[in-house]
Design an enzyme around this catalytic site. Structure first.
Site, mmCIF file in Angstrom:
data_model
loop_
_atom_site.group_PDB
_atom_site.id
_atom_site.type_symbol
_atom_site.label_atom_id
_atom_site.label_comp_id
_atom_site.label_asym_id
_atom_site.label_seq_id
_atom_site.Cartn_x
_atom_site.Cartn_y
_atom_site.Cartn_z
ATOM 1 N N ASP A 195 17.697 16.899 19.240
ATOM 2 C CA ASP A 195 17.338 16.556 20.619
ATOM 3 C C ASP A 195 16.192 17.395 21.182
ATOM 4 O OD1 ASP A 195 18.228 14.501 22.451
ATOM 5 O OD2 ASP A 195 18.703 16.118 23.844
ATOM 6 N N SER B 130 17.346 22.318 19.965
ATOM 7 C CA SER B 130 16.419 22.650 21.039
ATOM 8 C C SER B 130 15.449 23.744 20.579
ATOM 9 C CB SER B 130 17.185 23.032 22.305
ATOM 10 O OG SER B 130 16.381 22.843 23.447
ATOM 11 N N HIS C 97 22.541 16.784 25.514
ATOM 12 C CA HIS C 97 21.490 17.544 24.832
ATOM 13 C C HIS C 97 22.082 18.456 23.761
ATOM 14 C CE1 HIS C 97 17.818 19.695 24.134
ATOM 15 N NE2 HIS C 97 18.257 20.810 24.682
#
Length: 233
Positions: free
Chosen positions: A149, A125, A212
């Site tokens: 992700d 992220s 995620h």
């Protein structure tokens, strides 16, 4: 600079290993190390093992270097996990925002100090966006970029315009892998297609049932992917 935190910082590692079904012949060798960038600005990291790190890990917003504990146990390779600015034991860098630009600037100092020959940088992220930027500003330190992700189309909580990172992604000349969570909708298909358009050599994978936070949901599966990536030329 090497610091000596209390044993409590690493107390859960045997329990984490057991949860992964791993048997440890000895406690993992982990120490906290630091990089003083200038007066009042410090980047802290966890150095796994005593050999030179083969992998650098950059965590998500609101996390710290311990977010990678399970993955590092599963991977079993020398590694450096960095506390991004304003997270964990690191001080904020220049400004209190958590942009990938500030993160990459800080991380560059730590990687150059502790892991200059690492074979891959892995970011989740916010850390994934910082990985993209790191490859742009210090390409000699990023031999493989593995992004978990996230793409530059993501909106961070502080609403930075991340679109300039698309140009950085397009310019990555080393192996680039985007790993999506199979149960995550954080990276839509259109974004994956844009990654392919901007960087046709990019490899795009999905880890089934992972959300995620791929590294926390599927550490063993992700460790296998990273390990295999390091074996390719």
């Amino acid at each position: 600079m090497v610091s000596h935190p209390s044993d409590d910082e690493f107390a859960l590692l045997p329990e984490n290993a057991a949860a992964l079904g791993l048997k440890l012949d000895a406690p993992p060798v982990v120490q906290r190390v630091g990089t003083d960038i200038r007066e009042g600005v410090h980047v802290s990291s966890l150095l796994w093992a005593t050999a030179p790190p083969r992998v650098v890990f950059l965590h998500d917003n609101g996390q710290d270097a311990h977010a990678w504990d399970a993955l590092n146990l599963a991977l079993g390779l020398p590694a450096l996990a960095v506390d991004l600015p304003g997270h964990g034991h690191s001080t904020p860098f220049d400004a209190p925002d958590h942009s990938p630009w500030h993160a990459a600037d800080a991380v560059a100092h730590a990687v150059r100090r502790w892991a200059p020959d690492a074979e891959a940088v892995v970011g989740a992220s916010l850390g994934g966006l910082a990985t993209i930027r790191l490859a742009a500003i210090v390409p000699e330190l990023v031999r493989r970029a593995i992004v978990l992700d996230v793409t530059p189309s993501t909106r961070l909580t502080d609403d930075h315009d991340l679109s300039p990172l698309w140009d950085d992604l397009a310019g990555i000349g080393v192996p680039l892998t985007l790993i999506r969570g199979g149960a995550s909708d954080f990276v839509p298909d259109a974004d994956a297609d844009e990654v392919r358009r901007r960087n046709p050599a990019a490899r795009i994978l999905a880890v089934p049932r992972a959300g995620h936070a791929v590294h926390r949901d599927a550490p063993r599966e992700l460790a296998e992917i990273i390990g295999s990536s390091l074996e390719t030329v």
